[in-house]
Scaffold this motif. Sequence first.
Motif, PDB file in Angstrom:
ATOM      1  N   VAL A  20      74.950 -30.855 -19.416  1.00  0.00           N
ATOM      2  CA  VAL A  20      75.012 -30.638 -20.867  1.00  0.00           C
ATOM      3  C   VAL A  20      73.607 -30.650 -21.469  1.00  0.00           C
ATOM      4  N   GLU A  21      72.785 -31.596 -21.050  1.00  0.00           N
ATOM      5  CA  GLU A  21      71.423 -31.680 -21.574  1.00  0.00           C
ATOM      6  C   GLU A  21      70.618 -30.427 -21.236  1.00  0.00           C
ATOM      7  N   ARG A  22      70.788 -29.935 -20.044  1.00  0.00           N
ATOM      8  CA  ARG A  22      70.037 -28.762 -19.590  1.00  0.00           C
ATOM      9  C   ARG A  22      70.473 -27.489 -20.303  1.00  0.00           C
ATOM     10  N   ARG A  23      71.759 -27.431 -20.723  1.00  0.00           N
ATOM     11  CA  ARG A  23      72.302 -26.157 -21.207  1.00  0.00           C
ATOM     12  C   ARG A  23      72.743 -26.167 -22.667  1.00  0.00           C
ATOM     13  N   ARG A  71      79.286 -40.926 -25.621  1.00  0.00           N
ATOM     14  CA  ARG A  71      78.204 -40.662 -24.665  1.00  0.00           C
ATOM     15  C   ARG A  71      77.887 -39.180 -24.571  1.00  0.00           C
ATOM     16  N   ILE A  72      78.907 -38.350 -24.504  1.00  0.00           N
ATOM     17  CA  ILE A  72      78.665 -36.907 -24.438  1.00  0.00           C
ATOM     18  C   ILE A  72      77.971 -36.435 -25.704  1.00  0.00           C
ATOM     19  N   SER A  73      78.416 -36.931 -26.853  1.00  0.00           N
ATOM     20  CA  SER A  73      77.857 -36.512 -28.142  1.00  0.00           C
ATOM     21  C   SER A  73      76.413 -36.953 -28.307  1.00  0.00           C
ATOM     22  N   GLN A  74      76.029 -38.021 -27.645  1.00  0.00           N
ATOM     23  CA  GLN A  74      74.643 -38.461 -27.701  1.00  0.00           C
ATOM     24  C   GLN A  74      73.724 -37.420 -27.074  1.00  0.00           C
ATOM     25  N   VAL A  75      74.255 -36.654 -26.139  1.00  0.00           N
ATOM     26  CA  VAL A  75      73.492 -35.581 -25.504  1.00  0.00           C
ATOM     27  C   VAL A  75      73.657 -34.274 -26.265  1.00  0.00           C
ATOM     28  N   ASP A  76      74.882 -33.974 -26.684  1.00  0.00           N
ATOM     29  CA  ASP A  76      75.131 -32.766 -27.479  1.00  0.00           C
ATOM     30  C   ASP A  76      76.426 -32.936 -28.253  1.00  0.00           C
ATOM     31  N   ALA A  77      76.330 -32.829 -29.572  1.00  0.00           N
ATOM     32  CA  ALA A  77      77.491 -33.076 -30.427  1.00  0.00           C
ATOM     33  C   ALA A  77      78.582 -32.036 -30.219  1.00  0.00           C
ATOM     34  N   SER A  78      78.219 -30.780 -30.016  1.00  0.00           N
ATOM     35  CA  SER A  78      79.238 -29.744 -29.806  1.00  0.00           C
ATOM     36  C   SER A  78      80.034 -30.014 -28.546  1.00  0.00           C
ATOM     37  N   ALA A  79      79.352 -30.418 -27.477  1.00  0.00           N
ATOM     38  CA  ALA A  79      80.047 -30.740 -26.228  1.00  0.00           C
ATOM     39  C   ALA A  79      80.960 -31.946 -26.425  1.00  0.00           C
ATOM     40  N   GLY A  80      80.492 -32.944 -27.187  1.00  0.00           N
ATOM     41  CA  GLY A  80      81.331 -34.100 -27.465  1.00  0.00           C
ATOM     42  C   GLY A  80      82.553 -33.738 -28.269  1.00  0.00           C
ATOM     43  N   VAL A 230      81.892 -38.613 -32.466  1.00  0.00           N
ATOM     44  CA  VAL A 230      80.798 -37.656 -32.293  1.00  0.00           C
ATOM     45  C   VAL A 230      79.572 -38.111 -33.087  1.00  0.00           C
ATOM     46  N   ASN A 231      79.790 -38.622 -34.298  1.00  0.00           N
ATOM     47  CA  ASN A 231      78.638 -39.068 -35.091  1.00  0.00           C
ATOM     48  C   ASN A 231      78.089 -40.408 -34.632  1.00  0.00           C
ATOM     49  N   LEU A 232      78.877 -41.188 -33.908  1.00  0.00           N
ATOM     50  CA  LEU A 232      78.305 -42.366 -33.259  1.00  0.00           C
ATOM     51  C   LEU A 232      77.243 -41.931 -32.247  1.00  0.00           C
ATOM     52  N   GLY A 233      77.584 -40.947 -31.437  1.00  0.00           N
ATOM     53  CA  GLY A 233      76.634 -40.453 -30.450  1.00  0.00           C
ATOM     54  C   GLY A 233      75.439 -39.775 -31.078  1.00  0.00           C
ATOM     55  N   THR A 234      75.681 -38.967 -32.118  1.00  0.00           N
ATOM     56  CA  THR A 234      74.594 -38.245 -32.768  1.00  0.00           C
ATOM     57  C   THR A 234      73.653 -39.203 -33.483  1.00  0.00           C
ATOM     58  N   ALA A 237      71.514 -40.924 -30.882  1.00  0.00           N
ATOM     59  CA  ALA A 237      70.478 -40.038 -30.361  1.00  0.00           C
ATOM     60  C   ALA A 237      69.316 -39.914 -31.340  1.00  0.00           C
ATOM     61  N   ALA A 238      69.632 -39.771 -32.628  1.00  0.00           N
ATOM     62  CA  ALA A 238      68.587 -39.611 -33.633  1.00  0.00           C
ATOM     63  C   ALA A 238      67.732 -40.876 -33.753  1.00  0.00           C
ATOM     64  N   LEU A 239      68.370 -42.050 -33.758  1.00  0.00           N
ATOM     65  CA  LEU A 239      67.602 -43.288 -33.846  1.00  0.00           C
ATOM     66  C   LEU A 239      66.757 -43.513 -32.597  1.00  0.00           C
ATOM     67  N   ASP A 240      67.310 -43.210 -31.433  1.00  0.00           N
ATOM     68  CA  ASP A 240      66.531 -43.354 -30.204  1.00  0.00           C
ATOM     69  C   ASP A 240      65.303 -42.451 -30.233  1.00  0.00           C
ATOM     70  N   TYR A 241      65.484 -41.244 -30.745  1.00  0.00           N
ATOM     71  CA  TYR A 241      64.357 -40.315 -30.835  1.00  0.00           C
ATOM     72  C   TYR A 241      63.300 -40.857 -31.797  1.00  0.00           C
ATOM     73  N   ALA A 242      63.740 -41.347 -32.958  1.00  0.00           N
ATOM     74  CA  ALA A 242      62.800 -41.875 -33.949  1.00  0.00           C
ATOM     75  C   ALA A 242      62.073 -43.105 -33.427  1.00  0.00           C
ATOM     76  N   ILE A 243      62.777 -43.957 -32.701  1.00  0.00           N
ATOM     77  CA  ILE A 243      62.142 -45.148 -32.124  1.00  0.00           C
ATOM     78  C   ILE A 243      61.079 -44.733 -31.109  1.00  0.00           C
ATOM     79  N   GLY A 244      61.440 -43.773 -30.247  1.00  0.00           N
ATOM     80  CA  GLY A 244      60.480 -43.304 -29.252  1.00  0.00           C
ATOM     81  C   GLY A 244      59.280 -42.616 -29.884  1.00  0.00           C
ATOM     82  N   ALA A 245      59.540 -41.778 -30.900  1.00  0.00           N
ATOM     83  CA  ALA A 245      58.451 -41.072 -31.569  1.00  0.00           C
ATOM     84  C   ALA A 245      57.542 -42.043 -32.309  1.00  0.00           C
ATOM     85  N   GLY A 246      58.122 -43.066 -32.924  1.00  0.00           N
ATOM     86  CA  GLY A 246      57.323 -44.036 -33.660  1.00  0.00           C
ATOM     87  C   GLY A 246      56.418 -44.856 -32.767  1.00  0.00           C
ATOM     88  N   SER A 247      56.852 -45.066 -31.548  1.00  0.00           N
ATOM     89  CA  SER A 247      56.079 -45.909 -30.634  1.00  0.00           C
ATOM     90  C   SER A 247      54.973 -45.154 -29.912  1.00  0.00           C
TER      91      SER A 247
END
Length: 379
Positions: A20-23, A71-80, A230-234, A237-247
């Motif tokens: 899912v992540e790759r595609r 978990r699926i939605s954390q990678v891609d919301a449409s797939a979730g 789906v929005n739990l996963g999304t 994902a957004a918070l994880d990205y922001a945490i990583g980007a901030g660090s």
Amino acid sequence: MTNVLDAASPITLDEVLLTVERRREEFSAQKSVPMDVIEAFKKAGVYRAATPRRFGGDALPPSEFLRIVERISQVDASAGWVASFGSAVYLAALPLETQAALYSGGPDVVFAGGLFPVQKAERVDGGWNVAGEWKFSSGCRGADLIGVGLAGGEGTQGKPLTALLRPEQVEIVENWDVVGLQGTGSNDLRVHGQFVPDEWTFIRGGEPTVDEPLYRYPAIAYAAQVLAAVNLGTGRAALDYAIGAGSGRTGITGAPKLADRAYYRIDIAKAEAALLSARAFFYEISDEVYATVESGDSPTDKQKALLRLASTHVAKVGAAAVQAAYTLSGTAAIYDANPMQRYLRDASVVTQHAFLGDGIYDGAGAVLMDIPPSIPAFI
């Protein structure tokens, strides 16, 4: 969750998530999740999650399946979103003989529905002559079975019927042109006069013919929960990205990196607390209600209302977490290639679903205060 969704399956959830992540960009471009990915979901057990055990399915407790969707939605919301329809507990209201025929080829059956607007159908001997057009049939291109909504009557206590058709009996109208959840392929359906026998119809949310705990769980509430997840996963994902980007980097002007700024740390922490709190409520009430039905008791009206409330709340809080992460991400987030754009668009579409609108707060509040809710079939 463990990696393996089904002990006999040669594919693990982790392996599917890598695909899912790759595609995922392909899903958005094609406006659907491809059939080979749907087949991978099948092999991982996603589409047997709501199949009765008597027909070879897993009939998973709701919170277990909701965590899979998350978990699926954390990678891609449409797939979730597309995977979420592995929760089709509605089908347990079919006659047992029909279910036996439905699962005769195995428990991994992909269901898609275009249930609204409900259409009037001509009553004929032994069934219905079905014709009309229906909207928002998510995942219809990968479905083994498609349901359409029919207006009920005296025999259904006014509740709508769902008529089941084979994919070749249905025309898919390619009109899914949206800003978010593009890969769900939620196109319209069109049927040009097809006979559907009575035994291939059921009352949506009707009494199940299968006596297993999952089918005593409130079906309408579960339908809302799988979408909200789906929005739990999304949001995650957004918070994880922001945490990583901030660090990880300094600002483009040479200013201190984001994690060194108090406002960034404060708002990340607030969003994290809100998301985790809503998530805890969401899973806690799900497990409470499942324990009730597993013990042989019926869920109370308050429990049903809290399921609906938790679903709407977690969808809203997940979207708010995405918005917070987007705002904190600054200029970098405005570029289309930035993942925050995908999170923002997808999360905003989830909250637009009728099952997750603000009116649910009103319905839940009414039940909590022993007032009849104004929303039809709310509990």
